[in-house]
Design a protein around this motif. Sequence first.
Motif, PDB file in Angstrom:
ATOM      1  N   CYS A 264     -41.736  26.974  -2.505  1.00 21.77           N
ATOM      2  CA  CYS A 264     -40.888  28.101  -2.923  1.00 21.77           C
ATOM      3  C   CYS A 264     -41.755  29.339  -3.146  1.00 21.77           C
ATOM      4  N   PRO A 265     -41.150  30.510  -3.131  1.00 19.97           N
ATOM      5  CA  PRO A 265     -41.955  31.746  -3.254  1.00 19.97           C
ATOM      6  C   PRO A 265     -42.404  32.038  -4.683  1.00 19.97           C
ATOM      7  N   THR A 266     -42.012  31.194  -5.625  1.00 26.10           N
ATOM      8  CA  THR A 266     -42.200  31.374  -7.081  1.00 26.10           C
ATOM      9  C   THR A 266     -41.334  32.536  -7.597  1.00 26.10           C
ATOM     10  N   CYS A 267     -40.983  32.444  -8.885  1.00 29.05           N
ATOM     11  CA  CYS A 267     -40.198  33.512  -9.515  1.00 29.05           C
ATOM     12  C   CYS A 267     -40.409  33.407 -11.026  1.00 29.05           C
ATOM     13  N   ARG A 269     -39.018  31.796 -13.166  1.00 29.06           N
ATOM     14  CA  ARG A 269     -38.822  30.450 -13.740  1.00 29.06           C
ATOM     15  C   ARG A 269     -40.067  29.571 -13.589  1.00 29.06           C
ATOM     16  N   THR A 270     -41.030  30.003 -12.759  1.00 34.25           N
ATOM     17  CA  THR A 270     -42.200  29.161 -12.476  1.00 34.25           C
ATOM     18  C   THR A 270     -43.104  29.108 -13.704  1.00 34.25           C
ATOM     19  N   MET A 297     -42.223  22.865  -5.227  1.00 36.94           N
ATOM     20  CA  MET A 297     -41.260  23.815  -5.786  1.00 36.94           C
ATOM     21  C   MET A 297     -41.623  24.138  -7.234  1.00 36.94           C
ATOM     22  N   GLY A 298     -41.257  25.340  -7.644  1.00 36.52           N
ATOM     23  CA  GLY A 298     -41.683  25.828  -8.952  1.00 36.52           C
ATOM     24  C   GLY A 298     -40.905  25.298 -10.130  1.00 36.52           C
ATOM     25  N   CYS A 299     -39.647  24.918  -9.951  1.00 33.02           N
ATOM     26  CA  CYS A 299     -38.874  24.524 -11.138  1.00 33.02           C
ATOM     27  C   CYS A 299     -38.008  23.297 -10.871  1.00 33.02           C
ATOM     28  N   ASN A 302     -33.974  23.982  -9.559  1.00 23.76           N
ATOM     29  CA  ASN A 302     -33.686  24.127  -8.129  1.00 23.76           C
ATOM     30  C   ASN A 302     -34.577  23.258  -7.253  1.00 23.76           C
ATOM     31  N   GLY A 303     -35.716  22.799  -7.806  1.00 23.42           N
ATOM     32  CA  GLY A 303     -36.696  22.077  -6.986  1.00 23.42           C
ATOM     33  C   GLY A 303     -36.132  20.958  -6.145  1.00 23.42           C
ATOM     34  N   GLU A 306     -33.045  22.078  -3.972  1.00 22.68           N
ATOM     35  CA  GLU A 306     -33.310  22.964  -2.835  1.00 22.68           C
ATOM     36  C   GLU A 306     -34.089  22.248  -1.745  1.00 22.68           C
TER      37      GLU A 306
HETATM   38  S1  SF4 Z   1     -37.642  26.745  -6.859  1.00 24.10           S
HETATM   39 FE1  SF4 Z   1     -37.374  27.448  -8.934  1.00 24.10          FE
HETATM   40  S2  SF4 Z   1     -39.315  28.504  -9.392  1.00 24.10           S
HETATM   41 FE2  SF4 Z   1     -39.211  28.332  -7.172  1.00 24.10          FE
HETATM   42  S3  SF4 Z   1     -38.288  30.253  -6.520  1.00 24.10           S
HETATM   43 FE3  SF4 Z   1     -36.622  28.734  -6.688  1.00 24.10          FE
HETATM   44  S4  SF4 Z   1     -35.855  29.085  -8.772  1.00 24.10           S
HETATM   45 FE4  SF4 Z   1     -37.855  30.076  -8.721  1.00 24.10          FE
END
Ligand code: SF4
Length: 350
Positions: A264-267, A269-270, A297-299, A302-303, A306
């Motif tokens: 994931c591109p990070t955001c 929530r990471t 994935m960062g979180c 959604n990890g 997604e």
């Molecule tokens: S997977 Fe989670 S941390 Fe990564 S971009 Fe999506 S919402 Fe943000």
Amino acid sequence: MERKKTRVIQVGDKLIGGNNPITVQSMTNTLTKDIQSTVNQIHRLETAGCDIIRMAISDFEDAKAIKDIKKSINIPIIADIQYDYRLAMESIKYGIDGLRINPGNIGSMNKVKEITKACKEKNIPIRIGVNSGSIKKEFLDQYNGVNENSMVYSALEQIRLLEELDFNDIKISLKASNVQLTIKAYSKMSQVCDYPLHLGVTEAGPTWRGTIKSSVGIGTLLAMGIGDTIRISLTGDPVEEVKVGREILKSLGLLNEGLEIISCPTCGRTKIDLIEIVEKAEKKLENINKHITVAIMGCPVNGPGEAKEADIGIAGGNGEGLIFVKGKILKKVKEEDLLDELVNEIEKLD
Ligand code: SF4
């Protein structure tokens, strides 16, 4: 789009054209006559997934080295010859698998005849390569400068020279450093001949820019069903060329080998150092040749969701993370152990 049907040629044990897998090529940048350095580089390229390697043959010592280099490697070699037909003949003598030479550059038809005769005897194909920077003046005048027409008709002239000698074991490249010109030239060529096409954007630049230009140019053509073998030209380690070439093929579903990493591109929530984990994972997983998708994935929200099409993955939490398999949580792990645990679990997968 359906792949354009081309004739099949054979370079060593690799078939190019028709429905055969699209091969990834690269070129050594060692002195060919420095046998040990050349072999070492080819071994690194083989490990990275290179299918065919090209080497510059600049003098007789280079040509002679082919014999020893071949003994130590497992992929076919193509000799890149500029003007001297004797180097082509020597390369054939020492066991080369393919030639890259333009018949129009080597002088008389008798010399071309000698080369094609020797190639026929050993089933060695010839690549004709037209480069936008070296089109003959007569074609530039006739077709109003450097464009797809002057490139394609230059190539057709070279093809005709070989066809007149009843030689059809040919593949074609039409390289330009301009991406749009590259796309137009190959598209036109694929309409007027059925020889296999070797795709490349030449002098594409350093790794970052060159990767983008090559991916757009070569990727567009492949998506149109055009192209049978590819070479990414980068100013850098040729291993990078192979990695980029394979990723282009994988992204289009033209290579079903090796690991695919999605991340994931990070955001906001990471809560873990995902960028570092991804960078380290790329290196650690480099030589794992399993056809699986790994999601990083960062979180946790959604990890796994997604990335549920992934075979295995990480979903970061606060100083910790989840390892999940096919969207289902396997275990919770501390951040510092996440990468090692991920690698362990990948190694366990069939
Ligand atoms: S997977 Fe989670 S941390 Fe990564 S971009 Fe999506 S919402 Fe943000």
